[in-house]
Design a protein around this motif. Sequence first.
Motif, PDB file in Angstrom:
ATOM      1  N   ASP A 146       0.816  -1.102  -0.090  1.00  0.00           N
ATOM      2  CA  ASP A 146      -0.019   0.703  -0.209  1.00  0.00           C
ATOM      3  C   ASP A 146       0.732   1.371  -0.094  1.00  0.00           C
ATOM      4  O   ASP A 146       0.361   2.338   0.368  1.00  0.00           O
ATOM      5  N   ALA A 147       2.106   1.184   0.693  1.00  0.00           N
ATOM      6  CA  ALA A 147       3.359   2.439   0.474  1.00  0.00           C
ATOM      7  C   ALA A 147       2.857   3.974  -0.805  1.00  0.00           C
ATOM      8  O   ALA A 147       2.671   4.846  -0.814  1.00  0.00           O
ATOM      9  N   ALA A 148       2.532   3.211  -2.078  1.00  0.00           N
ATOM     10  CA  ALA A 148       2.116   4.176  -3.201  1.00  0.00           C
ATOM     11  C   ALA A 148       0.928   4.852  -2.555  1.00  0.00           C
ATOM     12  O   ALA A 148       1.056   5.951  -3.213  1.00  0.00           O
ATOM     13  N   VAL A 149      -0.028   3.931  -2.478  1.00  0.00           N
ATOM     14  CA  VAL A 149      -1.234   4.659  -2.125  1.00  0.00           C
ATOM     15  C   VAL A 149      -1.177   6.102  -0.661  1.00  0.00           C
ATOM     16  O   VAL A 149      -1.446   6.786  -0.787  1.00  0.00           O
ATOM     17  N   LEU A 150       0.113   5.067   0.196  1.00  0.00           N
ATOM     18  CA  LEU A 150      -0.084   5.918   1.384  1.00  0.00           C
ATOM     19  C   LEU A 150       0.427   6.976   1.129  1.00  0.00           C
ATOM     20  O   LEU A 150       0.841   8.560   2.105  1.00  0.00           O
ATOM     21  N   ARG A 151       1.867   7.410   0.401  1.00  0.00           N
ATOM     22  CA  ARG A 151       2.477   8.374  -0.126  1.00  0.00           C
ATOM     23  C   ARG A 151       2.353   9.513  -0.447  1.00  0.00           C
ATOM     24  O   ARG A 151       2.012  10.823  -0.097  1.00  0.00           O
ATOM     25  N   ALA A 152       0.960   9.254  -1.755  1.00  0.00           N
ATOM     26  CA  ALA A 152       0.515   9.628  -2.447  1.00  0.00           C
ATOM     27  C   ALA A 152      -0.587  10.585  -1.274  1.00  0.00           C
ATOM     28  O   ALA A 152      -0.970  11.956  -1.441  1.00  0.00           O
ATOM     29  N   LEU A 153      -1.140   9.627  -0.277  1.00  0.00           N
ATOM     30  CA  LEU A 153      -2.032  10.497   0.204  1.00  0.00           C
ATOM     31  C   LEU A 153      -1.830  11.181   1.483  1.00  0.00           C
ATOM     32  O   LEU A 153      -2.023  12.238   1.209  1.00  0.00           O
ATOM     33  N   TYR A 154      -0.560  11.169   2.018  1.00  0.00           N
ATOM     34  CA  TYR A 154       0.245  11.735   2.474  1.00  0.00           C
ATOM     35  C   TYR A 154       0.751  13.160   1.716  1.00  0.00           C
ATOM     36  O   TYR A 154       0.340  14.501   2.556  1.00  0.00           O
TER      37      TYR A 154
END
Length: 738
Positions: A146-154
């Motif tokens: 999920d790292a890609a989504v989490l980075r984009a969300l932050y």
Amino acid sequence: MPQQPSAQVTAAEISRIAGVTRATVSNWRRRYDDFPDPSGGTESSPLYDLETVRAWLASRGHASAASPAEELRTTLRLNPPSTDGDDGGTADLLLLVLAAARRTPEQLTAAARLPDEELALRAERDAASVADAVPSAGAVRFAGTDAAVLRALYACVRDEGGPATLGVLAERELEESAASGAYGTPDPLADLLARLVPGAPVRVLDPACGSGTLLEAAARRGATELYGQDVLPVQARRSAVGLMLAAPEATVTVRAADSLRADAFPGLDADAVLCTPPFGVRDWGHDELAYDPRWAYGVPARAESELAWVQHALAHLTPGGHAVLVMPPASAGRASGRRVRAELVRSGALRAVVALPVGASVPFHVGLQIWVLRRPEPGGAAGKSVLFVDTAETTAGAKTAGAKADARTGPRTRGGSRSASLDWERITAQALDAWHAFTRDPDAFEGEPGVARAVDVVDLLDETVDLTPTRLVRASRADVDPAKLAAEADATRRNLVEAAESLVRAAGYDDWDPAGDSARQWRTATVSDLARGGALTVLRTVPDTVRTRAQAASSGTGGDERPETRAALTGSDIASGSGPSGNPTGPYDDTAPVITVGDVLVRAVASGDGPMARVADEEDAGALLGHVHLFRPDPARLDPWFLAGFLGAEDNIAGASTGSTVLNVSPGRLRVPLLPLEEQRRYGEAFRRVHELRAEAQRATRLAEETARLLAGGLTGGQLLPSGEAPDARGQGDDSPH
């Protein structure tokens, strides 16, 4: 764990990532041999490998053109979060938005730089820290995938704010549709509902809160205790997060359950209840709730779920508290609800009914109503009358040659457009002015014929108890002073005579010479060619980024006049000859095109009657663009009226339009004759006279309709007598028909 989808993007997504139009992407595909080859999809809808596209864009300076919101939107589609729930992981991400919004930009940047597994653990801890504040929040689980989504969300929270990030998540899982059962209340309507509550309520409940729009409106009015309930758990979570972001100083309590079957706040007495209940629901618990103590005004029929919501709202009010609900028009007159309506009127609980124009809210094809109710106080006197207001008659100022028309005398039409195009300033003013005057002294309220009227309770308690405002407000015509009506009709008639004389003068222009044995042939150039040569500039509406919206919301006014407070000129305004009447479709930043005198305006959709183009005057200046193309000519090379005349020609519009059901005008394909400036001006003067003729005809038509309406209403209402009849001849003699 399910396999992650291939990171492939469409041409439309490439255009958003690069910050260009789709036409530009198509042009890249044709011009550049090194443009990435499709990696999937079909010949008509190809898909491209995301990383290959990004590398190609980076080589040409487009790598960082996408906004953080767009990056999050794309990443969510390509890498949906891993979850076993039914909401596609949205619930966990909602929690993370709330937690991230409480971090500093530096903390968010540091989190986004963590390795994948550490980032997932950090996101879990962040989301868990706010789980108690959000309804039905379970254990949060993120994985390294999920790292890609989490980075984009932050990054989105850091750069564009929590509300903007919440909006992106809503697009994905909480879109407004019949399938999701989630519909938003337009902000102007939400503000009107909140302002109809007298005083300054502290404790406000919305038992069908959806995304929390009504509670946000209450918070803007000073409410500090916000209670919401929604049957959809994901909507309840969204509402809770949105309210905490929008009103951080308020105490927010939101629950997920069916308010009628499982009231989450059985002991709550609120100062006010705001609600847009679901309409037309038959399975609302009629049988199992038959003996519910909330039905103090009668058991609602199976087909009257809305009247169940009305009584639910009243049951949650402190004595003297007010409830304001959006209701379907059928609730005002349906036979099955007569007994409940009668008791609401008889007890004094119903205080006002306001009719809204078609398009005010979902469903947009129905003219909804606002019911204002008050919980009777023990021992208090019941109201003797109920206020009815009809705001459904929309008016638009008609554009006349050389003069600005009064909006109140403009043509009257019913609805037909979406909420953003309604005159909410007028609707709000009519409703609040009447309501405030009525609440100050109901017995002395005089009303306004055709707009507002206070009707005695005894007159409402007939065999139908029909509470439809349009019927009851129009019935007040008999109360109009005959002398005032006669004076109004005479003034309108004199204006009609003057307009007819102006129309005759406009039609008297006779310098129309034949071109000879055959029509004149033109050597033309496209608008695209003229734009490349600098003869004109084509401008279009460009809504601001989500970042701008978030900054505007947090920073307040950024200058003497915020662009989003301007009116927008729409295609309907061009067709009808009216001034700018639309609301902007969204906030605009300071780069949005603003109309200036001399601009040429062309409707973007070729449909319906009326002119397609006109030249902007002082009344249009300063307005934003609705769905309209703006052409700004170089006055040393192009005459504006000449340009407007040829751009709006039927053959020209037909040749530049695409589509089958909806014909969209492609501005660059419009063609303009190549003529010397002096000859352009002669044509321009002729086109200006044609425009004047059309404007005067529209004005005369409008005044003729208004004159006829006043005269017919006066004759049937008894205020006017036929010409030659004596004032005392009122048809009451012995020879009158029986």
